[in-house]
Design an enzyme around this catalytic site. Structure first.
Site, mmCIF file in Angstrom:
data_model
loop_
_atom_site.group_PDB
_atom_site.id
_atom_site.type_symbol
_atom_site.label_atom_id
_atom_site.label_comp_id
_atom_site.label_asym_id
_atom_site.label_seq_id
_atom_site.Cartn_x
_atom_site.Cartn_y
_atom_site.Cartn_z
ATOM 1 N N TYR A 1 0.812 -1.223 0.000
ATOM 2 C CA TYR A 1 0.000 0.000 0.000
ATOM 3 C C TYR A 1 0.840 1.264 0.000
ATOM 4 O O TYR A 1 0.411 2.297 -0.533
ATOM 5 C CB TYR A 1 -0.964 0.004 1.195
ATOM 6 C CG TYR A 1 -0.327 0.150 2.555
ATOM 7 C CD1 TYR A 1 -0.264 1.382 3.195
ATOM 8 C CD2 TYR A 1 0.186 -0.962 3.226
ATOM 9 C CE1 TYR A 1 0.308 1.505 4.454
ATOM 10 C CE2 TYR A 1 0.746 -0.847 4.477
ATOM 11 C CZ TYR A 1 0.810 0.383 5.098
ATOM 12 O OH TYR A 1 1.376 0.502 6.339
ATOM 13 N N HIS B 1 -10.292 -6.520 8.024
ATOM 14 C CA HIS B 1 -9.085 -5.850 7.538
ATOM 15 C C HIS B 1 -8.152 -6.830 6.830
ATOM 16 O O HIS B 1 -7.577 -6.514 5.783
ATOM 17 C CB HIS B 1 -8.355 -5.164 8.691
ATOM 18 C CG HIS B 1 -7.278 -4.246 8.231
ATOM 19 N ND1 HIS B 1 -7.533 -3.138 7.459
ATOM 20 C CD2 HIS B 1 -5.927 -4.280 8.383
ATOM 21 C CE1 HIS B 1 -6.402 -2.521 7.164
ATOM 22 N NE2 HIS B 1 -5.411 -3.205 7.706
ATOM 23 N N LYS B 2 -8.004 -7.998 7.401
ATOM 24 C CA LYS B 2 -7.263 -9.092 6.778
ATOM 25 C C LYS B 2 -7.924 -10.393 7.225
ATOM 26 O O LYS B 2 -8.611 -10.421 8.252
ATOM 27 C CB LYS B 2 -5.787 -9.120 7.216
ATOM 28 C CG LYS B 2 -4.981 -7.887 6.887
ATOM 29 C CD LYS B 2 -3.543 -8.020 7.393
ATOM 30 C CE LYS B 2 -2.769 -6.728 7.186
ATOM 31 N NZ LYS B 2 -1.370 -6.841 7.678
ATOM 32 N N TYR C 1 -7.064 -11.219 10.721
ATOM 33 C CA TYR C 1 -7.643 -10.337 11.741
ATOM 34 C C TYR C 1 -9.159 -10.541 11.734
ATOM 35 O O TYR C 1 -9.927 -9.734 11.233
ATOM 36 C CB TYR C 1 -7.278 -8.879 11.461
ATOM 37 C CG TYR C 1 -5.799 -8.586 11.591
ATOM 38 C CD1 TYR C 1 -5.018 -9.246 12.539
ATOM 39 C CD2 TYR C 1 -5.170 -7.661 10.765
ATOM 40 C CE1 TYR C 1 -3.661 -8.992 12.657
ATOM 41 C CE2 TYR C 1 -3.808 -7.396 10.880
ATOM 42 C CZ TYR C 1 -3.057 -8.063 11.825
ATOM 43 O OH TYR C 1 -1.718 -7.812 11.943
ATOM 44 N N ASP D 1 -7.978 2.100 8.817
ATOM 45 C CA ASP D 1 -7.014 2.044 7.714
ATOM 46 C C ASP D 1 -7.636 1.448 6.452
ATOM 47 O O ASP D 1 -7.384 1.893 5.329
ATOM 48 C CB ASP D 1 -5.794 1.176 8.068
ATOM 49 C CG ASP D 1 -5.270 1.378 9.473
ATOM 50 O OD1 ASP D 1 -6.058 1.731 10.371
ATOM 51 O OD2 ASP D 1 -4.075 1.146 9.681
ATOM 52 N N ARG E 1 -2.844 8.563 12.853
ATOM 53 C CA ARG E 1 -2.768 8.136 11.450
ATOM 54 C C ARG E 1 -3.981 7.300 11.041
ATOM 55 O O ARG E 1 -4.448 7.414 9.900
ATOM 56 C CB ARG E 1 -1.471 7.377 11.151
ATOM 57 C CG ARG E 1 -1.355 7.047 9.666
ATOM 58 C CD ARG E 1 0.051 6.789 9.208
ATOM 59 N NE ARG E 1 0.586 5.532 9.634
ATOM 60 C CZ ARG E 1 1.762 5.379 10.224
ATOM 61 N NH1 ARG E 1 2.514 6.428 10.525
ATOM 62 N NH2 ARG E 1 2.205 4.189 10.555
ATOM 63 N N ILE F 1 -7.004 7.685 11.973
ATOM 64 C CA ILE F 1 -8.076 8.640 11.691
ATOM 65 C C ILE F 1 -7.726 9.449 10.441
ATOM 66 O O ILE F 1 -8.612 9.840 9.672
ATOM 67 C CB ILE F 1 -8.316 9.531 12.921
ATOM 68 C CG1 ILE F 1 -8.686 8.656 14.131
ATOM 69 C CG2 ILE F 1 -9.432 10.530 12.667
ATOM 70 C CD1 ILE F 1 -8.841 9.407 15.435
ATOM 71 N N GLY F 2 -6.431 9.662 10.195
ATOM 72 C CA GLY F 2 -5.992 10.316 8.965
ATOM 73 C C GLY F 2 -6.333 9.506 7.730
ATOM 74 O O GLY F 2 -6.803 10.046 6.719
ATOM 75 N N TRP F 3 -6.111 8.190 7.795
ATOM 76 C CA TRP F 3 -6.481 7.320 6.672
ATOM 77 C C TRP F 3 -7.975 7.481 6.360
ATOM 78 O O TRP F 3 -8.373 7.554 5.190
ATOM 79 C CB TRP F 3 -6.225 5.847 7.011
ATOM 80 C CG TRP F 3 -4.821 5.351 7.078
ATOM 81 C CD1 TRP F 3 -4.260 4.660 8.115
ATOM 82 C CD2 TRP F 3 -3.798 5.418 6.069
ATOM 83 N NE1 TRP F 3 -2.963 4.303 7.819
ATOM 84 C CE2 TRP F 3 -2.656 4.758 6.571
ATOM 85 C CE3 TRP F 3 -3.747 5.981 4.792
ATOM 86 C CZ2 TRP F 3 -1.473 4.647 5.843
ATOM 87 C CZ3 TRP F 3 -2.557 5.870 4.063
ATOM 88 C CH2 TRP F 3 -1.440 5.211 4.585
#
Length: 410
Positions: free
Chosen positions: A71, A165-166, A169, A176, A250, A252-254
């Site tokens: 990514y 997510h995966k 997980y 993210d 980060r 929350i940034g994503w």
């Protein structure tokens, strides 16, 4: 005797002239040509050229020795694509193309990509292939795109339809994942799908945002927790809500970048579009409240700036600056948030950016990586987030820095 003196003077002048010529040449070679990145360019180009200098092979972005599909490559090359659109220099296009050329075989297989892992992160570099296929029409890129799209069909889901997510997980949605998957899913749908197939896809894309809001939003602050475990079995999961315990910058940034980018491809008349814009406005208000008043940037753990060990962090700050600036530019956010973006950008330059003598630009104070669970186990505690490795020029920061620089035209 007089002739001899004249001859000696002539020889002296000749060798002196040669010496000056050599010194001038040396000065040229070791002086002006030492500049790798010209300082008269906009910050977006300066950082992009710095990234190309640091990582001459785009397949080895993120400090790796072996080419890989990941990514971080997709993030920086998305930034490169937008730099190339604004400043069409061949070096930028060549850098983008070389990544896909290296990572996609002649028959369309993606090197190092493993579909069975069902990892949402791996969809982000699909943005690169969408861009290049539109330009080149190379069949191998289309084949690779279809493989990535097939992952979405088989992605494990929570009981209400949220993408894990995966695969490893289990039962977990992370903030993210919205950035890794949804802009790609939306652009792929807009490019290749029609009718009921497209309508179904757009509905599923909007659902991911609806579910993140439902499951990770803190009603007191309107900030969002990093992750949610439907089973509530993870050590980090709240036994009542399933959420992780902290607001990591980060993550929350994503999510902010996911909202402003997915709107580029979601149809104007889709009913979910207005909901995402509402989420974005709620988000902007909450993030502004935790912006550090003095520096203009944000802390690693957003709401605990005064707690010992916390620090002003670059990657999340760049993501917020980009989200606010693009949100205003596109008309999703009120004009007041452009001032927030500008204050943040000034703070980024002051607190995080340094320039070497050769013009190469560095972004410092980047959290290298953070996650949930895994081995060794990541418990999402405050202590965990503030003690993860800090490094310079993490692509999770340089990419958003370039994106913010472009929107703000700095």
């Amino acid at each position: 005797m007089k002739v001899l003196k004249l001859l000696l003077v002539a020889m002296l002048l000749f060798f002196t002239a040669c010496d000056v010529t050599v010194k001038e040449k040396e000065t040229t070679e070791t002086g002006a040509n030492d500049t790798i990145v010209p300082q008269n360019l906009k910050w977006s180009e300066r950082m992009m050229l710095s990234e190309i200098h640091r990582f001459p092979e785009a397949s080895k972005l993120d400090f790796v020795d072996i080419p890989r599909w990941s990514y971080t490559n997709g993030l920086v090359l998305t930034a490169a694509e937008r730099v190339y659109t604004k400043y069409p220099k061949q070096v930028y296009y060549d850098y983008i193309y070389a990544y896909a050329d290296t990572m996609v075989t002649a028959n369309g297989e993606i090197r190092t990509y493993k579909l069975p892992t069902q990892n949402l992160d791996m969809l982000k570099s699909g943005d690169v292939l969408l861009y290049l296929y539109a330009k080149t029409k190379e069949d191998r890129f289309l084949t690779a795109l279809k493989t990535l799209r097939s992952q979405i069909t088989t992605q494990p889901r929570t009981s209400d339809g949220g993408f894990w997510h995966k695969k490893r997980y289990t039962n977990q949605m992370w903030l993210d994942g919205l950035y890794m998957a949804e802009p790609f899913y939306a652009q792929y749908t807009k490019t290749f799908s029609t009718g009921e197939e497209a309508a179904k896809a757009y509905n599923e894309i909007v659902l991911q945002f609806d579910l993140i809001q439902k499951h990770t939003l803190d009603p007191k602050t309107n900030l969002l927790y990093h992750g949610w475990d439907e089973s509530k079995e993870q050590q980090w999961a709240n036994k009542e809500t399933g959420t992780s315990p902290n607001f990591w910058s980060r993550a929350i940034g994503w999510y902010g970048m996911a909202m402003v980018d997915v709107l580029d491809f979601l149809p104007e008349d889709h009913p979910g579009r207005e909901r995402i814009i509402q989420y974005l406005n709620q988000y902007a208000e909450a993030i502004t409240k935790v912006q550090d008043a003095e520096s203009g940037v944000w802390y690693q753990v957003l709401d605990k700036g005064t707690q010992e060990g916390n620090y002003l962090e670059a990657t999340g700050s760049c993501m917020f600056a980009y989200t606010f600036a693009k949100g205003v530019q596109k008309g999703y956010l009120p004009q007041q948030y452009m001032k927030v973006a500008q204050k943040a950008y000034s703070g980024i330059l002051k607190n995080f950016v340094t320039v070497e003598d050769n013009g190469v630009v560095n972004l410092n104070k980047c959290c290298a990586v953070a996650g949930l669970g895994g081995n060794p186990y990541r418990d999402a505690s405050f202590e965990y987030y503030v003690n993860e490795k800090i490094r310079s020029n993490d692509p999770k920061g340089t990419g958003p820095f370039i994106l913010a620089s472009l929107v703000l035209d700095k």
